[in-house]
Motif scaffolding. Sequence first.
Motif, PDB file in Angstrom:
ATOM      1  N   UNK A   1      -6.727   0.441   6.575  1.00 24.65           N
ATOM      2  CA  UNK A   1      -5.841   0.170   5.444  1.00 24.65           C
ATOM      3  C   UNK A   1      -5.736  -1.337   5.287  1.00 24.65           C
ATOM      4  N   UNK A   2      -5.973  -1.821   4.072  1.00 23.26           N
ATOM      5  CA  UNK A   2      -5.960  -3.247   3.780  1.00 23.26           C
ATOM      6  C   UNK A   2      -4.941  -3.510   2.671  1.00 23.26           C
ATOM      7  N   UNK A   3      -4.226  -4.632   2.728  1.00 22.20           N
ATOM      8  CA  UNK A   3      -3.409  -5.002   1.567  1.00 22.20           C
ATOM      9  C   UNK A   3      -4.287  -5.166   0.333  1.00 22.20           C
ATOM     10  N   UNK A   4      -3.725  -4.903  -0.836  1.00 26.20           N
ATOM     11  CA  UNK A   4      -4.491  -5.007  -2.078  1.00 26.20           C
ATOM     12  C   UNK A   4      -5.176  -6.367  -2.193  1.00 26.20           C
ATOM     13  N   UNK A   5      -4.497  -7.414  -1.759  1.00 30.30           N
ATOM     14  CA  UNK A   5      -5.059  -8.759  -1.839  1.00 30.30           C
ATOM     15  C   UNK A   5      -6.230  -9.001  -0.909  1.00 30.30           C
ATOM     16  N   UNK A   6      -6.485  -8.064   0.016  1.00 28.57           N
ATOM     17  CA  UNK A   6      -7.605  -8.196   0.950  1.00 28.57           C
ATOM     18  C   UNK A   6      -8.785  -7.312   0.555  1.00 28.57           C
ATOM     19  N   UNK A   7      -8.913  -7.030  -0.734  1.00 27.49           N
ATOM     20  CA  UNK A   7     -10.038  -6.204  -1.195  1.00 27.49           C
ATOM     21  C   UNK A   7     -11.371  -6.834  -0.812  1.00 27.49           C
ATOM     22  N   UNK A   8     -11.447  -8.147  -0.859  1.00 28.66           N
ATOM     23  CA  UNK A   8     -12.695  -8.822  -0.482  1.00 28.66           C
ATOM     24  C   UNK A   8     -13.064  -8.491   0.965  1.00 28.66           C
ATOM     25  N   UNK A   9     -12.109  -8.552   1.868  1.00 33.60           N
ATOM     26  CA  UNK A   9     -12.356  -8.251   3.272  1.00 33.60           C
ATOM     27  C   UNK A   9     -12.794  -6.800   3.445  1.00 33.60           C
TER      28      UNK A   9
END
Length: 320
Positions: A294-302
């Motif tokens: 699970x990634x924060x929305x702002x970490x889509x790149x990661x």
Amino acid sequence: MPKAVRVRQTGGPEALELVDVEVPAPGDGEVAVDVQAAGVNYIDTYHRSGMYPLETPFGLGLEGGGVVTAVGPGVTDHKVGDRVSWYTVQGSYAEKLILPTSDAISVPDGVDTDTAAALLLQGVTAHYLVASTYEVKEGDPILVHAAAGGVGLLLVQLAKARGARVLATVSTPEKEQLAREAGADEVVGYEDFEKHAREFTNGEGMAAVYDGVGKTTFDGSLKSVRRRGFLVLFGASSGAVPPVDPQRLNAQGSIYLTRPTSKDYSSPEEVRWRTAELFNEVKAGKLSVRIGGRYPLGDARKAHEDLQARKTTGKLLLIP
């Protein structure tokens, strides 16, 4: 103002930008949704890179789950507070979204929203692959590539439920364990997998090979199929397969080669059938949906970097 991930110019993961967006009120036949989880799928990387072209700028992501916050005129099948999921709505990497009600699928009690958001696109894919593209039957030997990925784990489980004998390929010991837990009868690496496929079937070959890897596995996949068997090429995580001389299908034993895509297996009746079966299997405890990160929305790149580096297993979610 709500935020969403946008692509202004196609390219690598660096093309993903988190920006403020305006979300209008829902129109006729639409609902507004607070997105609780957005699914990350390999097709998103094809859109982001331009392999599957979209007009720029565009919102990324097709899949998610959330809660209805408003309904437009004429909407009778959903109400405020309903939980819904979807897998065909471009721009789903977002905090808020407008959905056509025809794309909003009710999430039943007994299935949590994260699971629904993680299940549908890959689950419907796995369902049509084993139920429609090649209808797996009791005793069929099949090969599933990338069996510890999101689609792979579901494919193994659904094929085993139909009585198949499953040979799976993976790249690490951790992924081998996941494939075995999903029910694979035998798990091997990618080196000489076609040899293992022949040994697994006493030289006959596979009834079907499900290949979502593409370029690096295609030749071996073709060699793994039995006479009049099916090579189901449903992805290209290692790159696109070069043009294929149809004579190779003849020489290998009158092989059927197909490149299916979801839109051709998604009539309204099929969507109801497939999603109902998937949710029922989850509720019954017969289908496990592995959420690998699970990634924060702002970490889509990661999330995209990890997915394409094959560092992940199961399904990745973005959490607004």
